[in-house]
Design an enzyme around this catalytic site. Structure first.
Site, PDB file in Angstrom:
ATOM      1  N   ARG A  92      11.675  -1.450  10.631  1.00  0.00           N
ATOM      2  CA  ARG A  92      10.831  -0.821  11.651  1.00  0.00           C
ATOM      3  C   ARG A  92      10.778  -1.706  12.889  1.00  0.00           C
ATOM      4  NH1 ARG A  92       5.540   0.429   8.240  1.00  0.00           N
ATOM      5  NH2 ARG A  92       4.648  -0.523  10.093  1.00  0.00           N
ATOM      6  N   ARG A 102      -9.256   1.340   9.285  1.00  0.00           N
ATOM      7  CA  ARG A 102      -8.861  -0.027   9.616  1.00  0.00           C
ATOM      8  C   ARG A 102      -9.949  -0.736  10.420  1.00  0.00           C
ATOM      9  NH1 ARG A 102      -2.869   0.996   9.316  1.00  0.00           N
ATOM     10  NH2 ARG A 102      -1.789  -0.939   9.744  1.00  0.00           N
ATOM     11  N   ARG A 141      11.688  -5.664   4.377  1.00  0.00           N
ATOM     12  CA  ARG A 141      11.441  -4.244   4.087  1.00  0.00           C
ATOM     13  C   ARG A 141      12.461  -3.369   4.809  1.00  0.00           C
ATOM     14  NH1 ARG A 141       5.419  -2.179   4.371  1.00  0.00           N
ATOM     15  NH2 ARG A 141       5.504  -2.747   6.562  1.00  0.00           N
ATOM     16  N   ARG A 201       0.018  -8.465  13.648  1.00  0.00           N
ATOM     17  CA  ARG A 201      -0.577  -7.443  12.762  1.00  0.00           C
ATOM     18  C   ARG A 201      -1.467  -8.106  11.712  1.00  0.00           C
ATOM     19  NH1 ARG A 201       4.506  -4.502  10.776  1.00  0.00           N
ATOM     20  NH2 ARG A 201       3.098  -3.341   9.425  1.00  0.00           N
ATOM     21  N   LYS A 207       0.823  -1.222   0.000  1.00  0.00           N
ATOM     22  CA  LYS A 207       0.000   0.000   0.000  1.00  0.00           C
ATOM     23  C   LYS A 207       0.855   1.270   0.000  1.00  0.00           C
ATOM     24  CE  LYS A 207      -2.187  -0.792   3.914  1.00  0.00           C
ATOM     25  NZ  LYS A 207      -1.626  -2.068   4.350  1.00  0.00           N
TER      26      LYS A 207
HETATM   27  P1  AMP Z   1       1.221   0.896   9.255  1.00  0.00           P
HETATM   28  O1  AMP Z   1       2.411   1.746   8.984  1.00  0.00           O
HETATM   29  O2  AMP Z   1       0.027   1.273   8.436  1.00  0.00           O
HETATM   30  O3  AMP Z   1       1.530  -0.572   9.181  1.00  0.00           O
HETATM   31  O4  AMP Z   1       0.798   1.186  10.777  1.00  0.00           O
HETATM   32  C1  AMP Z   1       1.689   0.940  11.867  1.00  0.00           C
HETATM   33  C2  AMP Z   1       0.903   0.894  13.163  1.00  0.00           C
HETATM   34  O5  AMP Z   1       0.261   2.155  13.399  1.00  0.00           O
HETATM   35  C3  AMP Z   1      -0.243  -0.120  13.194  1.00  0.00           C
HETATM   36  O6  AMP Z   1       0.206  -1.441  13.517  1.00  0.00           O
HETATM   37  C4  AMP Z   1      -1.141   0.481  14.278  1.00  0.00           C
HETATM   38  O7  AMP Z   1      -0.612   0.256  15.564  1.00  0.00           O
HETATM   39  C5  AMP Z   1      -1.022   1.979  13.990  1.00  0.00           C
HETATM   40  N1  AMP Z   1      -2.058   2.427  13.037  1.00  0.00           N
HETATM   41  C6  AMP Z   1      -1.859   2.932  11.784  1.00  0.00           C
HETATM   42  N2  AMP Z   1      -3.023   3.262  11.197  1.00  0.00           N
HETATM   43  C7  AMP Z   1      -3.997   2.934  12.087  1.00  0.00           C
HETATM   44  C8  AMP Z   1      -5.414   3.015  12.068  1.00  0.00           C
HETATM   45  N3  AMP Z   1      -6.084   3.483  11.009  1.00  0.00           N
HETATM   46  N4  AMP Z   1      -6.094   2.603  13.171  1.00  0.00           N
HETATM   47  C9  AMP Z   1      -5.445   2.144  14.260  1.00  0.00           C
HETATM   48  N5  AMP Z   1      -4.108   2.015  14.345  1.00  0.00           N
HETATM   49  C10 AMP Z   1      -3.381   2.419  13.266  1.00  0.00           C
END
Ligand code: AMP
Length: 223
Positions: free
Chosen positions: A168, A88, A122, A179, A13
Site C-alpha cells: 500500500r 479510532r 505486507r 501511523r 486486525k
Molecule cells: P487502515 O487500513 O485501517 O490502516 O486505514 C488506512 C487509513 O485510512 C488510515 O491511516 C487513515 O488515514 C484512514 N482511516 C481509516 N479508518 C479511519 C478512522 N476510523 N478514522 C480516521 N481515519 C481512518
C-alpha cells in the site's frame, strides 16, 4: 454479534476480521478499505480522505462517521459485524453509540518492533483487498513466538481473485512510524474507555492466523 477490533496498524486486525467474518457469516467493515475503494472510484469522500491517508493521519471524524453510518445500514450487517479500524478516536466511539450498540471489543497487542517489520512485508490485493505477508518473524524473550509468511499460492497473485499483490502507498517506513504515533495518541485512549465499560477482551498476538483466529474466537466466547 457486534464486535470492534482495536489494535495498532499491523497487528493483524484485517486478516483476523476477514477470516472470522467468513466463518461466521458476519460483515467485515474496514473503514480503511472503504476509503481505499472511494479513492479508486474518485468519489468526493475519497478525494477528501486522500491527503490524510497519504500522511498516515486520521481522516476527520465527520467524514468517517457519515461513511460508517451508511455502511451499517446495509442488510449484510444484520447477522453481525466486525469493525476493523473504527472507532479510532473517542468522539468516533461516542458517535457510534448513537448508531449501534457493541457486544465486545477485542484489544490486540503486539510489540512495536514486530509491527514495523510486519507492515513492511505486507502485500495487499489491489482488486479485492485480501492480505498476505512475506516476512518470517520470530519474537518474544526467547523467540518463542513465530509468525511464518502468509504467501499466496502463486507469487504476487491473489489466491482469491487473481488480482495483483502490492504494497500500500501508506506502507513506507516514514508513514508507518507516523501511523503508530497517531495510534498511540488518538486511538489508544479507547482501550481505557472500553475497559471502563467492561467490553474489552485482551488478546496477545503470538502466531499466524491459524493460531490467532481460534484464540480470538475463544476470547469472545464463539469457539
Ligand atoms: P487502515 O487500513 O485501517 O490502516 O486505514 C488506512 C487509513 O485510512 C488510515 O491511516 C487513515 O488515514 C484512514 N482511516 C481509516 N479508518 C479511519 C478512522 N476510523 N478514522 C480516521 N481515519 C481512518
Amino acid at each position: 454479534m457486534k464486535l470492534v477490533f482495536l489494535g495498532p496498524p499491523g497487528s493483524g486486525k484485517g486478516t483476523y476480521a476477514s477470516r472470522i467474518c467468513e466463518q461466521k457469516g458476519w460483515a467485515h467493515i474496514s473503514t480503511g478499505d472503504l476509503f481505499r475503494e472511494n479513492l479508486k472510484k474518485q468519489t468526493e469522500i475519497g478525494m477528501k480522505a486522500k491527503k490524510y491517508m497519504d500522511e498516515g493521519a486520521l481522516v476527520p471524524d465527520d467524514i468517517v462517521i457519515g461513511m460508517l453510518k451508511e455502511r451499517l445500514e446495509k442488510d449484510d450487517c444484520k447477522k453481525g459485524f466486525i469493525l476493523d479500524g473504527f472507532p479510532r478516536t473517542i468522539p468516533q466511539a461516542e458517535a457510534m453509540e448513537k448508531i449501534t450498540d457493541t457486544d465486545v471489543v477485542v484489544n490486540l497487542s503486539i510489540p512495536d518492533e514486530v509491527l514495523i517489520e510486519k507492515i513492511l512485508a505486507r502485500r495487499t490485493c489491489e482488486k479485492c483487498g485480501d492480505i498476505y505477508n512475506v516476512a518470517d518473524i520470530r519474537f518474544g524473550p526467547n523467540k518463542e513466538h513465530h509468525m511464518p509468511p502468509v504467501n499466496p499460492r502463486v507469487g504476487g497473485v491473489c489466491d482469491k481473485c487473481g488480482g495483483k499483490l502490492v504494497s500500500r502507498s501508506d506502507e513506507t517506513k516514514e508513514v508507518i512510524e507516523n501511523r503508530l504515533k497517531v495510534y498511540r495518541k488518538q486511538t489508544e485512549p479507547l482501550i481505557k474507555y472500553y475497559r471502563e465499560k467492561g467490553l474489552i477482551r485482551d488478546v496477545d498476538v503470538t502466531g499466524p492466523p491459524s493460531i490467532m483466529v481460534p484464540k480470538i474466537l475463544g476470547a469472545i466466547g464463539e469457539e
